[in-house]
Design an enzyme around this catalytic site. Structure first.
Site, PDB file in Angstrom:
ATOM      1  N   ASP A 208       1.509  -1.099   0.078  1.00 14.22           N
ATOM      2  CA  ASP A 208       0.226   0.120   0.165  1.00 14.22           C
ATOM      3  C   ASP A 208       0.815   1.470  -0.474  1.00 14.22           C
ATOM      4  OD1 ASP A 208      -2.576   1.394   0.845  1.00 14.22           O
ATOM      5  OD2 ASP A 208      -1.552   2.164   2.502  1.00 14.22           O
ATOM      6  N   GLU A 279       1.582  -0.376  -4.966  1.00 15.01           N
ATOM      7  CA  GLU A 279       0.916   0.717  -5.344  1.00 15.01           C
ATOM      8  C   GLU A 279       1.562   2.211  -5.576  1.00 15.01           C
ATOM      9  OE1 GLU A 279      -1.657   2.830  -2.688  1.00 15.01           O
ATOM     10  OE2 GLU A 279      -2.892   3.553  -3.459  1.00 15.01           O
TER      11      GLU A 279
HETATM   12  C1  NOJ Z   1      -3.635   3.281  -0.144  1.00 15.76           C
HETATM   13  C2  NOJ Z   1      -4.834   3.199  -0.861  1.00 15.76           C
HETATM   14  O1  NOJ Z   1      -5.485   2.481  -1.486  1.00 15.76           O
HETATM   15  C3  NOJ Z   1      -6.166   3.780   0.034  1.00 15.76           C
HETATM   16  O2  NOJ Z   1      -7.156   3.828  -0.507  1.00 15.76           O
HETATM   17  C4  NOJ Z   1      -5.953   4.779   1.227  1.00 15.76           C
HETATM   18  O3  NOJ Z   1      -6.889   5.102   1.515  1.00 15.76           O
HETATM   19  C5  NOJ Z   1      -4.705   5.335   0.984  1.00 15.76           C
HETATM   20  N1  NOJ Z   1      -3.392   4.266   0.803  1.00 15.76           N
HETATM   21  C6  NOJ Z   1      -4.070   5.723   2.846  1.00 15.76           C
HETATM   22  O4  NOJ Z   1      -4.420   5.307   3.156  1.00 15.76           O
END
Ligand code: NOJ
Length: 555
Positions: A208, A279
């Site tokens: 993430d 990500e």
């Molecule tokens: C990435 C996640 O995909 C998203 O949903 C989230 O809000 C952000 N990280 C921050 O936590």
């Protein structure tokens, strides 16, 4: 351009297969509290197997105060009691493996919840042993934040902590203090979390906010952004007023990903290869490709968000694909997504008919596709009354509300769209179109449904070496609004043609071929003369062409 196809037998499951993203709060509610849960997901594993996907990525199920719905974690090695427990997690993993599918979990590495014991300890005093696990800085002499860095959700990224008289940094909500990845003890603690899940048997991680993991140690101000709005990257409001040179993507982050890669590889065996996708919101393709790491020592794949915000026009979409194809390093593997829990629904962005062509595009490009839950039945953006907005970004700026992509999965036209038992209230409202065909139960028996189109595409992809492992080649000189490409491996040669227009178009290719699949249920299958063929509005076609026939695009 490098398209490694010679070792097709050796490509891994995460290259050959299709990933399906489950947002567990919204997939299926097994206990009637209005919130989806792991037992709910387990109850639907046969649906996923029959859909024909290969791996499930589950968004966070960890204990969370829900400032950011699971992405603010208080314990990385536990399951939120509302969503289940570790025994349910083990049943989920076994249930997937029994059905020949893999499990990828979200690894939240850039921040924790402000309720996490580490942060509670860190903010207790300036001399706390955990203080340096987070990013603290003094105020400027006038009391203002240390620099101009912004939270991605709006406002300054710095939050004043009056008890200890310093600011802490948060890339997202103020309830998600960022971790200091330059602290070796923090690094060790984070790698331990990955080991915990690898030992439990997970097949992979979605890392993430990977792009945000390391920032400029000197906290330099970001310069203003003077570039015109992009037709690929989604607009992020105030956040776009700066060039994000210093608040994310520090070059040393590649060393962190290389360390994750070594750790994950050390748990991989030929029988059980694991992987990580990060990500990475970078739309400059050579820059994005750096996340594969030098000599492929970084992430197995950086997520490619090029199709997520791109305008549905041939030059834009084709530009993304060609940019990605050119940038992926030798031995690296591309990937594509159309949406996820952070983005408006594809059917909402381009319409339900064009969304069928978009699914065909996703499932016929070279590289690993990830399908977001509900896109296979054409779910549209949820309708969220202002008093039911939950998303922190949506509360700050209703135009950015991500709840629209997170409404409950539509299993039937029954109460609560079959997501949750009748009587209770679902955590987000269900979409009214569940009553008019946008649900699994109604689409299952309908050969023309989006669900059956997606299944047919997945079946075709699984059986076609050209699609899961072959080369990609753009067909040049297509008529306006037509995008065509060739996927091939040996004798398996497929011509893919997409009409982006709302009226009919010629294909622009000569020769003959066999129509294998169309997004338009009215299209007959069988042999066609390509020069005479006209695409229907928004139609996508997969045509088998013989090596001896070939094609000549019309000038
Ligand atoms: C990435 C996640 O995909 C998203 O949903 C989230 O809000 C952000 N990280 C921050 O936590």
């Amino acid at each position: 351009m490098t398209q490694d196809t010679q070792n097709i037998q050796n490509i891994q499951w995460w290259q050959r297969g299709v990933i399906y993203q489950v947002y567990p709060r919204s997939f299926y509610d097994s206990d009637g509290d209005g919130l989806g849960d792991l037992n709910g997901l387990i109850a639907k594993l046969d649906y996923l197997r029959d859909l024909g996907i290969d791996a499930v990525w589950v968004s966070p199920f960890y204990p969370s105060p829900d400032a950011d719905f699971g992405y603010d974690v208080t314990d990385h090695t536990a399951v939120d009691p509302r969503l289940g427990d570790l025994a349910a997690f083990d049943r989920l993993l076994a249930g997937l493996h029994d059905r020949g599918m893999k499990l990828i979990i979200d690894l939240v590495v850039t921040y924790v919840s402000d309720q996490h014991p580490w942060f509670i300890e860190a903010r207790a005093s300036r001399t706390s042993p955990k203080r340096d696990w987070f990013l603290w800085a003094d105020a400027k002499p006038d009391g203002s934040p240390p620099n101009n860095w912004l939270s991605a959700f709006g406002g300054s990224g710095w939050q004043w902590d009056s008890a200890t008289g310093q600011y802490y940094y948060h890339s997202f909500t103020a309830q998600q203090p960022d971790l200091n990845w330059r602290n070796p003890d923090l690094q060790a603690a984070m790698y331990e979390i990955a080991r915990f899940w690898l030992e439990r048997g997970v097949d992979g991680f979605r890392i993430d906010a990977a792009h945000w993991i390391l920032k400029d140690p000197d906290l330099r101000d970001n310069p203003p952004n003077t570039a015109p709005p992009s037709d690929v990257a989604r607009s992020m409001g105030e956040y776009d007023t700066q060039l994000h040179l210093y608040d994310k993507g520090h070059p040393n982050c590649h060393a962190v990903f290389a360390a994750y890669r070594r750790l994950i590889d050390s748990y991989s065996t030929p029988e059980h290869p694991r992987f990580a996708v990060g990500e990475i919101h970078v739309f400059d393709w050579p820059e994005w490709a750096k996340y594969y790491g030098e000599n492929l020592t970084g992430l197995h794949m950086p997520f490619n968000f090029g199709l997520v915000g791109a305008a549905w026009r041939v030059p834009v979409i084709r530009g993304v694909v060609e940019g990605v194809e050119a940038a992926v390093p030798a031995g690296g593997w591309p990937n594509y997504v159309l949406g996820n829990h952070d983005e408006p629904r594809i059917a909402g962005r381009i319409g339900r008919v064009a969304a069928r062509a978009a699914m065909l595009l996703l499932l016929t490009l070279r590289g690993t596709p990830t399908i977001y839950q509900g896109d296979e039945i054409g779910m549209e953006n949820g309708i969220i009354p202002p008093d039911r907005i939950l998303d922190p970004w949506g509360k700050f700026n209703p135009a950015m509300n991500r709840d629209v992509a997170r409404t409950p999965f539509q299993w039937s036209a029954g109460p609560n769209a079959g997501f949750s038992p009748a009587g209770g209230q679902t955590w987000l409202p269900t979409h009214p179109n569940a009553d008019s065909g946008v649900n699994v139960a109604d689409q299952e028996p309908d050969p023309a449904s989006m669900l059956n189109l997606t299944r047919a595409l997945l079946r075709l992809r699984r059986g076609s070496v050209a699609l899961y492992g072959g080369t990609y080649q753009t067909i040049p000189h297509t008529p306006e609004d037509v995008y065509a490409y060739l996927r091939s491996h040996g004798a398996d040669r497929l011509l893919i043609v997409l009409n982006f227009a709302a009226d009919s178009r010629p294909v622009g290719v000569r020769g003959s071929g066999d129509v294998l699949l169309s997004t338009d249920p009215e299209r007959p299958s069988g042999t066609v003369d390509l020069a005479a063929l006209r695409l229907h509005p928004h139609e996508g076609l997969i045509i088998k062409i013989g090596a001896e026939i070939g094609y000549n695009s019309l000038p």
